[in-house]
Scaffold this motif. Structure first.
Motif, PDB file in Angstrom:
ATOM      1  N   LEU A 267       0.804  -1.219   0.000  1.00  0.00           N
ATOM      2  CA  LEU A 267       0.000   0.000   0.000  1.00  0.00           C
ATOM      3  C   LEU A 267       0.844   1.280   0.000  1.00  0.00           C
ATOM      4  CD1 LEU A 267      -2.961   0.759  -0.113  1.00  0.00           C
ATOM      5  CD2 LEU A 267      -3.008   0.796   2.385  1.00  0.00           C
ATOM      6  N   PRO A 268       1.978   1.340   0.740  1.00  0.00           N
ATOM      7  CA  PRO A 268       2.803   2.551   0.668  1.00  0.00           C
ATOM      8  C   PRO A 268       3.283   2.872  -0.759  1.00  0.00           C
ATOM      9  CG  PRO A 268       3.431   1.252   2.571  1.00  0.00           C
ATOM     10  CD  PRO A 268       2.468   0.417   1.775  1.00  0.00           C
ATOM     11  N   LEU A 269       3.559   1.852  -1.555  1.00  0.00           N
ATOM     12  CA  LEU A 269       3.993   2.087  -2.937  1.00  0.00           C
ATOM     13  C   LEU A 269       2.866   2.708  -3.756  1.00  0.00           C
ATOM     14  CD1 LEU A 269       5.901  -1.258  -3.641  1.00  0.00           C
ATOM     15  CD2 LEU A 269       6.902   0.982  -3.148  1.00  0.00           C
ATOM     16  N   VAL A 270       1.648   2.234  -3.527  1.00  0.00           N
ATOM     17  CA  VAL A 270       0.486   2.789  -4.222  1.00  0.00           C
ATOM     18  C   VAL A 270       0.285   4.247  -3.818  1.00  0.00           C
ATOM     19  CG1 VAL A 270      -2.000   2.570  -4.605  1.00  0.00           C
ATOM     20  CG2 VAL A 270      -0.604   0.507  -4.350  1.00  0.00           C
ATOM     21  N   ILE A 271       0.414   4.512  -2.523  1.00  0.00           N
ATOM     22  CA  ILE A 271       0.237   5.877  -2.020  1.00  0.00           C
ATOM     23  C   ILE A 271       1.304   6.808  -2.586  1.00  0.00           C
ATOM     24  CG2 ILE A 271       0.305   7.317   0.060  1.00  0.00           C
ATOM     25  CD1 ILE A 271      -0.917   4.912   1.572  1.00  0.00           C
ATOM     26  N   VAL A 272       2.548   6.340  -2.624  1.00  0.00           N
ATOM     27  CA  VAL A 272       3.634   7.151  -3.191  1.00  0.00           C
ATOM     28  C   VAL A 272       3.315   7.518  -4.629  1.00  0.00           C
ATOM     29  CG1 VAL A 272       6.022   7.064  -4.009  1.00  0.00           C
ATOM     30  CG2 VAL A 272       5.478   6.363  -1.676  1.00  0.00           C
ATOM     31  N   ASN A 273       2.819   6.567  -5.397  1.00  0.00           N
ATOM     32  CA  ASN A 273       2.486   6.857  -6.788  1.00  0.00           C
ATOM     33  C   ASN A 273       1.375   7.884  -6.881  1.00  0.00           C
ATOM     34  OD1 ASN A 273       0.777   6.101  -9.457  1.00  0.00           O
ATOM     35  ND2 ASN A 273       2.959   5.706  -9.768  1.00  0.00           N
ATOM     36  N   GLY A 274       0.327   7.696  -6.097  1.00  0.00           N
ATOM     37  CA  GLY A 274      -0.797   8.629  -6.140  1.00  0.00           C
ATOM     38  C   GLY A 274      -0.394  10.046  -5.751  1.00  0.00           C
ATOM     39  N   VAL A 275       0.369  10.174  -4.667  1.00  0.00           N
ATOM     40  CA  VAL A 275       0.802  11.496  -4.197  1.00  0.00           C
ATOM     41  C   VAL A 275       1.736  12.145  -5.215  1.00  0.00           C
ATOM     42  CG1 VAL A 275       2.143  12.707  -2.435  1.00  0.00           C
ATOM     43  CG2 VAL A 275       0.504  10.938  -1.761  1.00  0.00           C
ATOM     44  N   SER A 276       2.644  11.353  -5.776  1.00  0.00           N
ATOM     45  CA  SER A 276       3.620  11.902  -6.721  1.00  0.00           C
ATOM     46  C   SER A 276       2.955  12.363  -8.011  1.00  0.00           C
ATOM     47  CB  SER A 276       4.699  10.854  -7.029  1.00  0.00           C
ATOM     48  OG  SER A 276       5.398  10.485  -5.853  1.00  0.00           O
ATOM     49  N   VAL A 277       2.043  11.557  -8.547  1.00  0.00           N
ATOM     50  CA  VAL A 277       1.350  11.944  -9.775  1.00  0.00           C
ATOM     51  C   VAL A 277       0.491  13.181  -9.524  1.00  0.00           C
ATOM     52  CG1 VAL A 277      -0.396  11.228 -11.468  1.00  0.00           C
ATOM     53  CG2 VAL A 277       1.407   9.640 -10.782  1.00  0.00           C
ATOM     54  N   TRP A 278      -0.051  13.298  -8.319  1.00  0.00           N
ATOM     55  CA  TRP A 278      -0.859  14.471  -7.972  1.00  0.00           C
ATOM     56  C   TRP A 278      -0.006  15.736  -7.919  1.00  0.00           C
ATOM     57  CZ3 TRP A 278      -5.912  15.492  -7.714  1.00  0.00           C
ATOM     58  CH2 TRP A 278      -6.308  16.681  -7.096  1.00  0.00           C
ATOM     59  N   LYS A 279       1.217  15.610  -7.375  1.00  0.00           N
ATOM     60  CA  LYS A 279       2.057  16.785  -7.138  1.00  0.00           C
ATOM     61  C   LYS A 279       2.963  17.135  -8.313  1.00  0.00           C
ATOM     62  CE  LYS A 279       2.309  16.559  -2.077  1.00  0.00           C
ATOM     63  NZ  LYS A 279       3.227  16.454  -0.904  1.00  0.00           N
ATOM     64  N   LYS A 280       3.529  16.123  -8.992  1.00  0.00           N
ATOM     65  CA  LYS A 280       4.499  16.393 -10.051  1.00  0.00           C
ATOM     66  C   LYS A 280       3.784  16.991 -11.260  1.00  0.00           C
ATOM     67  CE  LYS A 280       7.676  14.330  -7.560  1.00  0.00           C
ATOM     68  NZ  LYS A 280       8.720  15.089  -6.844  1.00  0.00           N
ATOM     69  N   GLN A 281       4.414  17.975 -11.872  1.00  0.00           N
ATOM     70  CA  GLN A 281       3.772  18.693 -12.966  1.00  0.00           C
ATOM     71  C   GLN A 281       4.472  18.511 -14.311  1.00  0.00           C
ATOM     72  OE1 GLN A 281       0.761  20.318 -12.632  1.00  0.00           O
ATOM     73  NE2 GLN A 281       0.838  19.402 -10.585  1.00  0.00           N
ATOM     74  N   THR A 282       5.797  18.431 -14.313  1.00  0.00           N
ATOM     75  CA  THR A 282       6.508  18.354 -15.583  1.00  0.00           C
ATOM     76  C   THR A 282       6.618  16.903 -16.051  1.00  0.00           C
ATOM     77  OG1 THR A 282       8.730  18.092 -14.632  1.00  0.00           O
ATOM     78  CG2 THR A 282       7.883  20.354 -14.875  1.00  0.00           C
ATOM     79  N   SER A 283       6.804  16.748 -17.347  1.00  0.00           N
ATOM     80  CA  SER A 283       6.934  15.405 -17.920  1.00  0.00           C
ATOM     81  C   SER A 283       8.147  14.680 -17.357  1.00  0.00           C
ATOM     82  CB  SER A 283       7.046  15.502 -19.437  1.00  0.00           C
ATOM     83  OG  SER A 283       5.860  16.026 -19.986  1.00  0.00           O
ATOM     84  N   LYS A 284       9.235  15.414 -17.183  1.00  0.00           N
ATOM     85  CA  LYS A 284      10.457  14.809 -16.650  1.00  0.00           C
ATOM     86  C   LYS A 284      10.228  14.289 -15.245  1.00  0.00           C
ATOM     87  CE  LYS A 284      15.399  15.690 -16.024  1.00  0.00           C
ATOM     88  NZ  LYS A 284      16.494  16.694 -16.164  1.00  0.00           N
ATOM     89  N   GLU A 285       9.463  15.022 -14.442  1.00  0.00           N
ATOM     90  CA  GLU A 285       9.169  14.605 -13.071  1.00  0.00           C
ATOM     91  C   GLU A 285       8.220  13.411 -13.031  1.00  0.00           C
ATOM     92  OE1 GLU A 285       9.414  18.745 -10.491  1.00  0.00           O
ATOM     93  OE2 GLU A 285       7.574  18.298 -11.590  1.00  0.00           O
ATOM     94  N   LEU A 286       7.283  13.359 -13.972  1.00  0.00           N
ATOM     95  CA  LEU A 286       6.282  12.296 -13.985  1.00  0.00           C
ATOM     96  C   LEU A 286       6.807  10.984 -14.544  1.00  0.00           C
ATOM     97  CD1 LEU A 286       3.157  14.303 -15.182  1.00  0.00           C
ATOM     98  CD2 LEU A 286       3.312  13.012 -13.046  1.00  0.00           C
ATOM     99  N   ASP A 287       7.757  11.054 -15.461  1.00  0.00           N
ATOM    100  CA  ASP A 287       8.196   9.869 -16.202  1.00  0.00           C
ATOM    101  C   ASP A 287       8.607   8.697 -15.305  1.00  0.00           C
ATOM    102  OD1 ASP A 287       8.860   8.639 -18.846  1.00  0.00           O
ATOM    103  OD2 ASP A 287      10.869   8.601 -17.962  1.00  0.00           O
ATOM    104  N   PRO A 288       9.373   8.893 -14.219  1.00  0.00           N
ATOM    105  CA  PRO A 288       9.767   7.741 -13.387  1.00  0.00           C
ATOM    106  C   PRO A 288       8.590   7.004 -12.766  1.00  0.00           C
ATOM    107  CG  PRO A 288      11.112   9.672 -12.872  1.00  0.00           C
ATOM    108  CD  PRO A 288       9.985  10.143 -13.740  1.00  0.00           C
ATOM    109  N   TYR A 289       7.461   7.670 -12.624  1.00  0.00           N
ATOM    110  CA  TYR A 289       6.330   7.057 -11.936  1.00  0.00           C
ATOM    111  C   TYR A 289       5.515   6.140 -12.849  1.00  0.00           C
ATOM    112  CZ  TYR A 289       7.834   9.897  -8.153  1.00  0.00           C
ATOM    113  OH  TYR A 289       8.615  10.440  -7.166  1.00  0.00           O
ATOM    114  N   LEU A 290       5.828   6.147 -14.144  1.00  0.00           N
ATOM    115  CA  LEU A 290       5.258   5.145 -15.044  1.00  0.00           C
ATOM    116  C   LEU A 290       5.864   3.781 -14.703  1.00  0.00           C
ATOM    117  CD1 LEU A 290       4.764   5.659 -18.855  1.00  0.00           C
ATOM    118  CD2 LEU A 290       5.441   3.459 -17.933  1.00  0.00           C
ATOM    119  N   LYS A 291       7.197   3.736 -14.647  1.00  0.00           N
ATOM    120  CA  LYS A 291       7.880   2.497 -14.266  1.00  0.00           C
ATOM    121  C   LYS A 291       7.536   2.108 -12.835  1.00  0.00           C
ATOM    122  CE  LYS A 291      12.516   0.480 -13.783  1.00  0.00           C
ATOM    123  NZ  LYS A 291      13.972   0.730 -13.954  1.00  0.00           N
TER     124      LYS A 291
END
Length: 310
Positions: A267-291
């Motif tokens: 569950l912490p991994l899921v939460i990290v993804n959700g929070v990061s996608v919510w906060k990150k704005q640029t494509s470069k910042e978002l790209d790692p969260y696809l993997k």
């Protein structure tokens, strides 16, 4: 724009093809098959040969989809100088378009041959009707993999990619793997299939949020393009919640031991993804969260499945 992506030296041909396979998306193929295998094992019907052939067939289909996506987005304009994610092989000139089409043909054939072998092992010569039904599903999977972006009227450009990912990486992948081993379906097995469907769609959504600007310019009407970046992030949180709640409901309906809650460790991994996608704005910042989301799906499925078997 991530200019470092566009000025990197040309890779070797082998590295270019491996990159075009997009290895970081392959955990999704393992996840949906693994889920079906674990649930079958929990019901005393695990068949290693069938699961191995399911994995092989799904990997071929995933690579086919990735090659078709590389070719199709270059052809239809989504891969252009405006794209802020990693540059694709055809767009960068590392692989010629005609060679990419040949690669698609090779993996279409590999998917078909592997799928036919899977059905023969599963049904033999006696289950002809089921053989034909699953063959139709297999051919539909090949069609979906190619026509997401590479067809004349790619459904990914109409915003239908999420539906197809949900169906094929969720319902078809999990329920199909389960049925080929057990030879019957229980209604509650739909819930683990929904877990994979929601999480796989979340991976696609991260990709589409990252590429929202270039997709808009190319006329690719993905969900984030249609509803906007902030609603797309709300949609992302709903997908993550849907996956977690489906897992919880399955355990509640089929409770046997405390080990079935093992998946909560992910569950912490899921939460990290959700929070990061919510906060990150640029494509470069978002790209790692696809993997990260693809790997989170795999970890979640492994913990969930192990918990059901123990």
């Amino acid at each position: 724009m991530n200019t470092t992506e566009h000025t990197s030296p040309n890779p070797s041909l082998v590295k270019a093809w491996i990159s075009a396979f997009r290895p970081r998306t392959l955990p999704l193929a393992l996840s949906c098959i693994g889920m079906g295998g674990f649930i079958a094992a929990a019901n005393g019907a695990f068949d290693g040969t069938i699961v191995a052939l399911c994995v092989l067939t799904t990997l071929f289909l995933q690579i086919l989809s990735n090659l078709a996506n590389d070719y199709g987005d270059s052809r239809h304009g989504a891969d252009s100088v405006h794209r802020e994610g990693p540059m694709r092989a055809v767009q960068a000139g590392h692989i010629k378009a005609e060679h990419m089409k040949k690669g698609m043909a090779v993996f279409s054939l590999l998917s078909l041959v592997s799928g036919l072998l899977l059905l023969w092992v599963s049904f033999g010569t006696e289950g002809l009707l089921l053989f034909l039904v699953f063959l139709a599903l297999g051919l539909a999977s090949i069609w979906a993999a190619i026509n997401y972006t590479a067809g004349d009227k790619p459904y990914g450009y109409a915003g239908l990619g999420d539906i197809f990912v949900f169906i094929f990486f969720g319902l078809v992948g999990v329920l199909g793997t389960y049925y080929l081993q057990v030879q019957e379906l229980e209604a509650s097995v739909v819930l683990p299939a929904l877990v994979c469907g929601f999480f796989s769609t979340a991976v696609l959504n991260v990709n589409n949020i990252r590429d929202i600007h270039s997709d808009l310019l190319a006329g690719k009407q993905s969900i984030p393009v249609r509803i906007g970046p902030k609603p797309a992030r709300v949609y992302h949180l709903c997908l993550l919640a849907g996956g977690v709640l489906s897992a919880i409901l399955y355990v509640l309906l089929n409770y046997k031991s405390i080990w079935q809650w093992l998946f909560l460790l992910a569950l912490p991994l899921v939460i990290v993804n959700g929070v990061s996608v919510w906060k990150k704005q640029t494509s470069k910042e978002l790209d790692p969260y696809l993997k990260q989301m693809a790997l989170t799906t795999l970890v979640f499925v492994l913990l969930f499945g192990i918990g059901q078997v123990l």
